[in-house]
Write a protein that holds these residues in place. Structure first.
Motif, PDB file in Angstrom:
ATOM      1  N   GLU A  52       0.525  -1.429   0.012  1.00 36.94           N
ATOM      2  CA  GLU A  52       0.793  -0.223  -0.373  1.00 36.94           C
ATOM      3  C   GLU A  52       0.523   1.328  -0.197  1.00 36.94           C
ATOM      4  O   GLU A  52       0.470   2.357  -0.963  1.00 36.94           O
ATOM      5  N   GLU A  53       1.949   1.366   0.522  1.00 39.80           N
ATOM      6  CA  GLU A  53       2.893   2.154   0.881  1.00 39.80           C
ATOM      7  C   GLU A  53       3.552   2.646  -0.484  1.00 39.80           C
ATOM      8  O   GLU A  53       3.945   3.740  -0.730  1.00 39.80           O
ATOM      9  N   GLN A  54       4.116   1.782  -0.980  1.00 40.68           N
ATOM     10  CA  GLN A  54       4.613   1.586  -2.641  1.00 40.68           C
ATOM     11  C   GLN A  54       3.829   2.056  -2.859  1.00 40.68           C
ATOM     12  O   GLN A  54       4.070   2.979  -3.859  1.00 40.68           O
ATOM     13  N   ILE A  55       2.158   2.076  -4.008  1.00 44.81           N
ATOM     14  CA  ILE A  55       1.725   2.299  -4.213  1.00 44.81           C
ATOM     15  C   ILE A  55       0.577   3.537  -3.984  1.00 44.81           C
ATOM     16  O   ILE A  55       0.556   4.444  -5.221  1.00 44.81           O
ATOM     17  N   ARG A  56       0.852   3.650  -3.141  1.00 48.87           N
ATOM     18  CA  ARG A  56       0.473   5.273  -2.448  1.00 48.87           C
ATOM     19  C   ARG A  56       1.882   6.338  -2.972  1.00 48.87           C
ATOM     20  O   ARG A  56       0.835   7.106  -3.681  1.00 48.87           O
ATOM     21  N   GLY A  57       2.942   5.993  -3.157  1.00 48.37           N
ATOM     22  CA  GLY A  57       3.858   6.725  -3.491  1.00 48.37           C
ATOM     23  C   GLY A  57       4.316   6.626  -5.147  1.00 48.37           C
ATOM     24  O   GLY A  57       4.519   8.160  -5.015  1.00 48.37           O
ATOM     25  N   LYS A  58       3.057   5.839  -5.416  1.00 44.21           N
ATOM     26  CA  LYS A  58       3.198   6.026  -6.610  1.00 44.21           C
ATOM     27  C   LYS A  58       2.254   7.028  -7.536  1.00 44.21           C
ATOM     28  O   LYS A  58       2.341   7.806  -8.264  1.00 44.21           O
ATOM     29  N   PHE A  59       1.052   6.737  -6.561  1.00 47.73           N
ATOM     30  CA  PHE A  59      -0.054   7.207  -7.427  1.00 47.73           C
ATOM     31  C   PHE A  59       0.421   8.904  -6.537  1.00 47.73           C
ATOM     32  O   PHE A  59       0.198   9.963  -7.210  1.00 47.73           O
ATOM     33  N   GLU A  60       0.812   9.323  -5.166  1.00 45.98           N
ATOM     34  CA  GLU A  60       1.938  10.672  -5.340  1.00 45.98           C
ATOM     35  C   GLU A  60       2.643  11.512  -6.209  1.00 45.98           C
ATOM     36  O   GLU A  60       2.687  12.707  -6.782  1.00 45.98           O
TER      37      GLU A  60
END
Length: 120
Positions: A52-60
């Motif tokens: 989730e943190e990786q995906i959140r980082g990509k989206f941000e």
């Protein structure tokens, strides 16, 4: 205690001992299985958080890039609009003398038409 009672107790213990042993074995095995499942679930939750943190980082990162692109477009359009407004102002300044001259010519024609109408 009566010898018959003691014998009965030993017989009951002897016949029930395998069942009690099975229950104890099942209890300890179930505890072990539950602990393994809890550890597994904890690991799965940690992996999910990491993903989730990786995906959140990509989206941000994508959102930041989109905001940057939008800001650049807005700045570009603002500059273009200002340029068009300056060009429009220059055209108006160039056309004002021509409009004035056309109005003067029209007035002269009307005057000539009136003079020609009176002269006839």
């Amino acid at each position: 205690m009566d010898a018959n009672t003691v014998t009965q107790i030993w017989l009951d213990l002897a016949t029930n001992a395998p069942f009690v042993g099975f229950l104890l074995y099942q209890y300890w095995d179930q505890r072990k299985t539950n602990k393994e499942q809890r550890d597994e679930m904890r690991e799965i939750r940690n992996e999910a958080r990491t993903q989730e943190e990786q995906i959140r980082g990509k989206f941000e990162k994508v959102i930041a890039q989109l905001n940057n692109d939008r800001s650049q477009l807005i700045d570009s359009f603002s500059i273009r609009i200002e340029s068009l407004e300056r060009g429009q102002d220059k055209l108006i300044k160039l056309l004002e003398p021509i409009q004035t001259k056309l109005q003067e010519i029209e007035i002269e024609r009307k005057l000539q038409a009136q003079q020609n109408g009176k002269a006839s």
